[in-house]
Structures are given as C-alpha cells and as structure tokens.
Design a protein around this motif. Structure first.
Motif, PDB file in Angstrom:
ATOM      1  N   UNK A   1      32.989 -61.485  -0.950  1.00 56.94           N
ATOM      2  CA  UNK A   1      32.491 -60.187  -1.422  1.00 56.94           C
ATOM      3  C   UNK A   1      33.504 -59.080  -1.163  1.00 56.94           C
ATOM      4  N   UNK A   2      34.224 -59.170  -0.048  1.00 54.59           N
ATOM      5  CA  UNK A   2      35.255 -58.171   0.258  1.00 54.59           C
ATOM      6  C   UNK A   2      36.407 -58.276  -0.744  1.00 54.59           C
ATOM      7  N   UNK A   3      36.781 -59.506  -1.093  1.00 55.55           N
ATOM      8  CA  UNK A   3      37.836 -59.707  -2.091  1.00 55.55           C
ATOM      9  C   UNK A   3      37.438 -59.074  -3.428  1.00 55.55           C
TER      10      UNK A   3
ATOM     11  N   UNK B   1      31.134 -52.411   6.599  1.00 59.11           N
ATOM     12  CA  UNK B   1      30.456 -53.677   6.893  1.00 59.11           C
ATOM     13  C   UNK B   1      29.155 -53.498   7.671  1.00 59.11           C
ATOM     14  N   UNK B   2      29.103 -52.637   8.721  1.00 60.12           N
ATOM     15  CA  UNK B   2      27.811 -52.454   9.416  1.00 60.12           C
ATOM     16  C   UNK B   2      26.690 -51.999   8.484  1.00 60.12           C
ATOM     17  N   UNK B   3      27.000 -51.056   7.593  1.00 53.98           N
ATOM     18  CA  UNK B   3      25.986 -50.595   6.655  1.00 53.98           C
ATOM     19  C   UNK B   3      25.651 -51.667   5.621  1.00 53.98           C
TER      20      UNK B   3
ATOM     21  N   UNK C   1      27.747 -53.882  -0.387  1.00 52.21           N
ATOM     22  CA  UNK C   1      29.007 -53.135  -0.393  1.00 52.21           C
ATOM     23  C   UNK C   1      29.000 -52.039  -1.454  1.00 52.21           C
ATOM     24  N   UNK C   2      28.499 -52.384  -2.623  1.00 52.79           N
ATOM     25  CA  UNK C   2      28.515 -51.418  -3.723  1.00 52.79           C
ATOM     26  C   UNK C   2      27.483 -50.305  -3.538  1.00 52.79           C
ATOM     27  N   UNK C   3      26.550 -50.478  -2.612  1.00 55.63           N
ATOM     28  CA  UNK C   3      25.550 -49.433  -2.375  1.00 55.63           C
ATOM     29  C   UNK C   3      26.063 -48.337  -1.432  1.00 55.63           C
ATOM     30  N   UNK C   4      27.201 -48.581  -0.776  1.00 48.72           N
ATOM     31  CA  UNK C   4      27.755 -47.584   0.147  1.00 48.72           C
ATOM     32  C   UNK C   4      28.499 -46.523  -0.658  1.00 48.72           C
TER      33      UNK C   4
END
Length: 223
Positions: free
Chosen positions: A39-41, A136-138, A109-112
């Motif tokens: 997901x990070x990639x 990542x924490x969120x 990730x996309x919600x941040x």
C-alpha cells in the motif's frame, strides 16, 4: 444426537482448531506486513513497482484460494519444488490476504489529508518520519474495520486447507463423517469449533473499533 460420540472425538477438533488457528494467524501476519508495504508503494506511486503491485492484487483477488492451493500443492511438484501442506496453506493464505490487506491500508492512507504531509514537511520532517509518526498511525486507526473484516474472512477461508492434506477442522470433520456417518454430530462440532475461534475475534474487533472511533487518537477532527 450422540453426545458420547461428540465427547469422544472433541479432542480431535481441539487439536485441529490449534492447527487451523496457527496457520491462519501466520498467513494473516505475513499478509499484514506485505499488504502495508504494498500500500505504501502504491501510495507513493513508485514507478514499475506500482504496476506490479496492481497486477498482483487483481490476480490474487480474482482467483479462488482453492485454485491457488491446487497450484501450490499439485503444480509446484511438477516443477521440482516440493513443500509441505502446512507451508502451502500458509503461502496460499498470505498470497490471498496480502491483496485484501493492501487495499484496506490503501483506503486508510488515502483518507489522510495531504495538508498534514505539507505541514510536516514545513516543520522539517523527512519522508520516512512523516510516514512513521504521522501517516501510518492514523492509517491503522482508519483501517481497523476493514482489517478486522479481512482477518475474519481469511480465517474462514482456512476451511479449504484440507485439499493440501492439512489436518485442519474441515479435514477432521470429513474424515469422521466418512468413518462413522455421524454427520449431524460432526457438523455441530465443526460449527462450534469455528464459533469458538471467530466469535472472540469478532467481539474484540468491535470493541477496538468502538474505542478508536470515539477516542481522541481515532478522531480525525482532533488532529
């Protein structure tokens, strides 16, 4: 209902439940790690790797676990690669689970809001620090519901492990039915075994989701 039969063979289900849970948790742990990395990639849109991850996710999610296990257990020996049924089951579950976990993490990730990344950069944070301490924490907080749903889904998918000759719950149930024809009693024990495994996970997931939803850490308006 033959309760003497159920009491006599309950230890077999206890042992099979341990094997099922062990392989399931191993596959889930691997899929969480690989899913987060994937997901990070995709979040950073790294060239080539993003396309590879996208193709993998489509392949994994659009083929049944049973077919994947058949390929691992019966197909790989044709290529000279021999692995045990337990290893096949773990790899198969991780192969399937990684794609689902990656999508769950990606949605988190996309919600941040991107403004948080910009603010962190203005404060001198490196990209690694931004991901580690802010994003990542969120992401974990937002992704808890789909992640828990995926965990339950993957544990239920362990019911097909018997095709790899893994002595899991379904394998034991089919063996007992074939030997003694006690279908009702055996299926009741099978249902009870899965409930004992899945119900605590489901309740724990609901409690965790509720705490994060109403707690300060899980409240995006407090960030």
């Amino acid at each position: 209902m033959d309760f003497d039969y159920m009491i006599q063979y309950a230890p077999l289900f206890v042992e099979a439940a341990g094997i099922t849970l062990y392989i399931g948790l191993m596959g889930i742990a691997i899929s969480l790690v690989l899913g987060l990395a994937m997901s990070i990639i995709r979040y950073h849109k790294i060239p080539i790797l993003t396309e590879i991850c996208g193709a993998y996710i489509e392949l994994s999610r659009n083929t049944p676990l049973l077919v994947q296990l058949f390929f691992l257990y019966f197909g790989l020996p044709k290529l000279g690669i021999h692995i045990s049924g337990e290893v096949c089951a773990t790899i198969g579950l991780a192969f399937l689970g990684t794609s689902y976990m990656a999508e769950a993490f990606r949605s988190g990730l996309e919600s941040i809001p991107f403004s948080q990344t910009e603010s962190a950069e203005a404060l001198g944070f490196t990209k690694v620090q931004i991901m580690r301490f802010i994003i990542i924490p969120q992401t974990f907080t937002v992704s808890i519901p789909p992640l828990c749903a995926n965990v339950l889904f993957l544990i239920k998918e362990t019911s097909v492990f018997s095709v790899c000759a893994v002595p899991d719950l379904m394998y034991v149930a089919k063996d007992l039915i074939g030997l003694y024809y006690k279908t009702d009693e055996t299926l009741w024990m099978l249902v009870i075994a899965y409930l004992i495994i899945l119900l605590p996970i489901s309740i724990g997931a609901s409690i965790l989701e509720r705490k994060l939803r109403y707690g300060r850490f899980g409240n995006s308006s407090a960030l």
